[in-house]
Write a protein that holds these residues in place. Structure first.
Motif: not given
Length: 295
Positions: A223-227, A268-276
């Protein structure tokens, strides 16, 4: 100082930086900064933050020249760790085990990480020149419900190419991600700013589980990661969700040391979403694209 000593000092600086993040407020402050530098690893982002917390947009010396800007005389560079990539020649296993080819046909070139070196970047405040070639980031999307509706619909369209998204009713939960079906849900009666944040939160879950399937990772850390991811991406889009995210992170944070454990995954997850979003065909997100590789 030798390069090895500089690298050691840089790594120690990163650890020291994470050590001073003692509260959810400190964490959100760092995440706001990270939203400006999503293409950099969390370690390099922390190094930039510690050296110049007022930095907003950094490039290397030559990269600034390519953008028509020049580093001011006497400006001090910000040290980061740049990867040293080495090419090696190796032999690949044949897909069809019953067939073998000559040595030339089985050769392939692989790139491997051979270490790191210290490189320097400069903040835009330390440069002069033309603004013509600077990227224009998406800003000002939080002004009214029409803008929020538009950005939500655009996010929905892009993310739905990767995951099935359903708007639902009759639930207390604002959203969910189903591990088995891979379906993301968002409650349809939410206001658009909340729907944006919820959609990004659940997308953060989806990519986190994809990258880190280990079932031993505790729920609160997920949950900490997702938020945190939702907050970073929202900030990148010009939407400040601090008022909600701070309470949410606080409610799931059991130990401040957990922030050190999730920092790399959040980046890494933020980068993946923004890059998408940046690589989609939606014109609203094209300016999110950065020219430099993730370092």
């Amino acid at each position: 100082m030798k390069n090895a000593d500089k690298i050691k000092a840089a790594l120690e600086r990163i650890d020291q930086g994470l050590a001073v993040i003692n509260t959810d407020e400190d964490w959100l402050k760092f995440l706001k900064f990270q939203s400006l530098f999503y293409q950099y690893s969390y370690g390099n982002t922390m190094m930039i933050f510690l050296q110049n917390p007022e930095a907003t947009f950094v490039k290397g010396y030559k990269a600034w020249n390519k953008l028509g800007r020049f580093v001011k005389k006497g400006s001090k560079g910000l040290a980061i760790l740049a990867p040293c990539i080495k090419k090696i020649e190796t032999f690949k296993e044949p897909e069809d085990k019953s067939q073998y080819h000559d040595a030339e046909g089985e050769k392939e070139i692989k790139k491997i990480l051979a270490g790191f070196r210290i490189a320097y970047v400069y903040d835009i405040a330390d440069t002069d020149g033309s603004d013509e070639m600077l990227p224009v980031l998406v800003k000002g999307l939080s002004g009214n419900s029409k803008s929020q509706c538009e950005i939500y619909n655009r996010l929905f369209n892009v993310i739905s190419k990767e995951f099935v998204i359903k708007e639902i009713t009759g639930t207390a939960s604002k959203g969910s991600y189903n591990l088995e079906s891979k379906i993301i849900t968002v409650r349809s009666d939410l206001e658009y700013l909340q729907k944006i944040k919820t959609l990004l939160h659940e997308t953060g879950h989806a990519y986190d589980f994809e990258m880190n399937p280990d079932e031993a990772i505790p729920r609160n850390r997920r949950e900490l990661i997702a938020e945190s991811v939702a907050f970073v991406v929202s900030m990148r889009l010009g939407l400040d969700t601090s008022s909600y995210s701070m309470g949410y992170i606080q409610s799931w944070l059991k130990d401040k040391d957990e922030l050190k454990l999730i920092a790399d995954t959040v980046q890494k997850v933020s980068y993946k979403i923004i890059n998408m979003l940046a690589e989609s065909n939606d014109s609203a997100f094209l300016d999110l694209k950065e020219s430099e590789e993730n370092v």
